[in-house]
Design an enzyme around this catalytic site. Sequence first.
Site, PDB file in Angstrom:
ATOM      1  N   TYR A 131      25.390 110.228 -47.588  1.00 14.57           N
ATOM      2  CA  TYR A 131      25.440 111.408 -46.735  1.00 14.57           C
ATOM      3  C   TYR A 131      26.767 112.141 -46.924  1.00 14.57           C
ATOM      4  O   TYR A 131      26.806 113.368 -46.988  1.00 14.57           O
ATOM      5  CB  TYR A 131      25.260 111.027 -45.256  1.00 14.57           C
ATOM      6  CG  TYR A 131      25.139 112.249 -44.384  1.00 14.57           C
ATOM      7  CD1 TYR A 131      23.899 112.839 -44.175  1.00 14.57           C
ATOM      8  CD2 TYR A 131      26.267 112.851 -43.817  1.00 14.57           C
ATOM      9  CE1 TYR A 131      23.772 113.990 -43.418  1.00 14.57           C
ATOM     10  CE2 TYR A 131      26.154 114.005 -43.065  1.00 14.57           C
ATOM     11  CZ  TYR A 131      24.902 114.570 -42.865  1.00 14.57           C
ATOM     12  OH  TYR A 131      24.796 115.714 -42.120  1.00 14.57           O
ATOM     13  N   PHE A 166      21.448 144.051 -53.522  1.00 21.49           N
ATOM     14  CA  PHE A 166      20.422 143.049 -53.790  1.00 21.49           C
ATOM     15  C   PHE A 166      19.780 142.704 -52.456  1.00 21.49           C
ATOM     16  O   PHE A 166      20.455 142.669 -51.428  1.00 21.49           O
ATOM     17  CB  PHE A 166      20.968 141.797 -54.497  1.00 21.49           C
ATOM     18  CG  PHE A 166      19.848 140.859 -54.810  1.00 21.49           C
ATOM     19  CD1 PHE A 166      18.941 141.186 -55.809  1.00 21.49           C
ATOM     20  CD2 PHE A 166      19.617 139.713 -54.062  1.00 21.49           C
ATOM     21  CE1 PHE A 166      17.829 140.374 -56.056  1.00 21.49           C
ATOM     22  CE2 PHE A 166      18.508 138.906 -54.306  1.00 21.49           C
ATOM     23  CZ  PHE A 166      17.625 139.238 -55.316  1.00 21.49           C
ATOM     24  N   THR A 167      18.488 142.430 -52.497  1.00 22.72           N
ATOM     25  CA  THR A 167      17.687 142.274 -51.269  1.00 22.72           C
ATOM     26  C   THR A 167      18.315 141.326 -50.238  1.00 22.72           C
ATOM     27  O   THR A 167      18.613 141.727 -49.110  1.00 22.72           O
ATOM     28  CB  THR A 167      16.277 141.782 -51.635  1.00 22.72           C
ATOM     29  OG1 THR A 167      16.394 140.612 -52.452  1.00 22.72           O
ATOM     30  CG2 THR A 167      15.507 142.847 -52.399  1.00 22.72           C
ATOM     31  N   ASP A 193      29.279 138.256 -56.678  1.00 21.69           N
ATOM     32  CA  ASP A 193      27.963 137.615 -56.797  1.00 21.69           C
ATOM     33  C   ASP A 193      27.832 137.186 -58.258  1.00 21.69           C
ATOM     34  O   ASP A 193      27.532 137.988 -59.141  1.00 21.69           O
ATOM     35  CB  ASP A 193      26.842 138.582 -56.395  1.00 21.69           C
ATOM     36  CG  ASP A 193      25.463 137.914 -56.474  1.00 21.69           C
ATOM     37  OD1 ASP A 193      25.327 136.904 -57.198  1.00 21.69           O
ATOM     38  OD2 ASP A 193      24.527 138.411 -55.824  1.00 21.69           O
ATOM     39  N   LYS A 207      19.840 130.435 -61.406  1.00 22.56           N
ATOM     40  CA  LYS A 207      19.696 131.353 -62.547  1.00 22.56           C
ATOM     41  C   LYS A 207      20.547 130.843 -63.704  1.00 22.56           C
ATOM     42  O   LYS A 207      20.171 129.874 -64.356  1.00 22.56           O
ATOM     43  CB  LYS A 207      20.080 132.779 -62.144  1.00 22.56           C
ATOM     44  CG  LYS A 207      19.007 133.490 -61.300  1.00 22.56           C
ATOM     45  CD  LYS A 207      19.114 133.191 -59.847  1.00 22.56           C
ATOM     46  CE  LYS A 207      18.300 134.124 -58.992  1.00 22.56           C
ATOM     47  NZ  LYS A 207      18.316 133.726 -57.570  1.00 22.56           N
ATOM     48  N   ARG A 230       9.878 145.771 -58.336  1.00 22.17           N
ATOM     49  CA  ARG A 230      11.248 146.052 -57.909  1.00 22.17           C
ATOM     50  C   ARG A 230      11.327 147.566 -57.701  1.00 22.17           C
ATOM     51  O   ARG A 230      11.830 148.300 -58.529  1.00 22.17           O
ATOM     52  CB  ARG A 230      12.284 145.589 -58.934  1.00 22.17           C
ATOM     53  CG  ARG A 230      12.425 144.092 -59.047  1.00 22.17           C
ATOM     54  CD  ARG A 230      13.360 143.424 -58.061  1.00 22.17           C
ATOM     55  NE  ARG A 230      12.833 142.999 -56.786  1.00 22.17           N
ATOM     56  CZ  ARG A 230      13.252 141.909 -56.141  1.00 22.17           C
ATOM     57  NH1 ARG A 230      14.148 141.113 -56.669  1.00 22.17           N
ATOM     58  NH2 ARG A 230      12.773 141.612 -54.955  1.00 22.17           N
ATOM     59  N   PHE A 256       8.781 142.437 -49.480  1.00 22.56           N
ATOM     60  CA  PHE A 256       8.132 142.277 -50.785  1.00 22.56           C
ATOM     61  C   PHE A 256       7.591 140.875 -51.001  1.00 22.56           C
ATOM     62  O   PHE A 256       6.639 140.690 -51.743  1.00 22.56           O
ATOM     63  CB  PHE A 256       9.109 142.638 -51.913  1.00 22.56           C
ATOM     64  CG  PHE A 256      10.389 141.856 -51.876  1.00 22.56           C
ATOM     65  CD1 PHE A 256      11.438 142.262 -51.073  1.00 22.56           C
ATOM     66  CD2 PHE A 256      10.540 140.705 -52.634  1.00 22.56           C
ATOM     67  CE1 PHE A 256      12.611 141.521 -51.018  1.00 22.56           C
ATOM     68  CE2 PHE A 256      11.714 139.967 -52.588  1.00 22.56           C
ATOM     69  CZ  PHE A 256      12.745 140.376 -51.771  1.00 22.56           C
TER      70      PHE A 256
END
Length: 462
Positions: free
Chosen positions: A77, A129-130, A220, A263, A387, A454
């Site tokens: 943990y 970005f969303t 980001d 990514k 998009r 979306f």
Amino acid sequence: MTTQKRRRSWAEPFKIKMVELVHMTTKEEREKAIQEAGFNTFLLKSKDVYIDLLTDSGTSAMSDRQWAGMMRGDEAYAGSENFYHLEEAIRKYYGYKYIVPTHQGRGAEHIISQIMIKSGDIIPGNMYFTTTKLHQELAGGTFKDIIIDEAHDPDNEHPFKGNVDIEKLEKLIKDYGPDKIPYVSIATAVNMAGGQPISMQNLQEIRHLAHNYGIPIIHDMTRVAENAYFIKTREQGYQNKSIAAIIREICDLTDGATMSAKKDALVNIGGFLALNDEKLFDKARNMVVIYEGLHTYGGMAGRDMEALAIGISESVDEDHIRARVGQVQYLGNKLIDMGIPLVKPIGGHGVFLDAKKILPHLSQDVFPAQTLAAEIYLDSGVRCMERGVVSAGRNKESGEHNYPKLELVRVTIPRRVYTQAHMDVVSESIEEVYLKRNSIKGLAMVYEPEYLRFFQARFDRI
Ligand code: F0G
């Protein structure tokens, strides 16, 4: 006789050890599936998809080294050995001092927004970005786009369409005052612009301006390796620098970062927040235990952190990144040769089809990109994503649709998953749909969720 060097083909820097069988569907099966999914490719079952180009997020193939790392998960943990490996990899390759692991990118976005943004604040960024924008809004802030105008024009071949318009940024700082701007939000390889890079020179200029006003930069860094590849191949002075060195230089120009490790970092789940400021780090560590998990796992299993530490080291490899972006360019160039309108230059993680140009007879009120994505699925079982106006959501004050200039279908390529033959099938299917474009009709939205619509909205044929 020619003295020109003969062009030689090259292939991926890996071979395939295990395969996953995919299901080929019939036209009738696909018609039923897309209707059941409300014409939203996010609502399709993966078993009904032949080639899945919905996203490059969490869909990469891990290496044998990463899988071996999974077996070395220390599932304690607290204080898992894998956390320290991850911390070491982040410090070594990205250079940030302090890290807070999170379950994925939006976990990090949530924490940074809550600890830095006050009600009424303004957050300038190189295109929204969303999830990033929504977390900024939920914390009481307002996002302002400061990307160069070229980024909104699919045909403009500017090599760095992710760049910030420095004058727009300076004007915002002067109009609102630096106290209202908690940080500048800078993405590398800007997703919504079509995977477009920011140049090192631009980043240096942003840093100079922001730091003059005492404003930090939060990076980001979800697709930082792809951005580094474009700097290496397009920006003067970087041809002989390694991808690793370029990534490090980018990170060193910023004060902290949010990362969706799903990514570029080659894992199926995971992320982190990285910071250089100790006080902010302390605040973030206080938040992570409420929303993600203890500060040494933050929502990831030990094995996930190990796979991520190894994935980071593989993501900066020269041959890897050349093959990865090379495959995207291969598909994009094929589509350009077929005459299909798309965002140029071709981006790093996918090809973005220009739905406004492909379906000029459809207004944004009948969702051209949503329609096009559904048609491509119907043709071949290839899944991509909208998009455009659906992703852009509604204006916070007026409740009207946001009508973005870019109305795109993203054909996103997972890393190390598909072959060149798959890319050929994809291009042929898109061409097929393009040839019958005049007969394609739009969609009406019949169900709309409150947030990030979306993902779950449903549509019907008009
Ligand atoms: N930032 C960028 C630039 C992203 O592309 C994403 C995710 C996130 C942040 C959020 O990270 O999903 O790990 O919570 N993009 C995915 C996509 C969803 O398909 O482009 P997350």
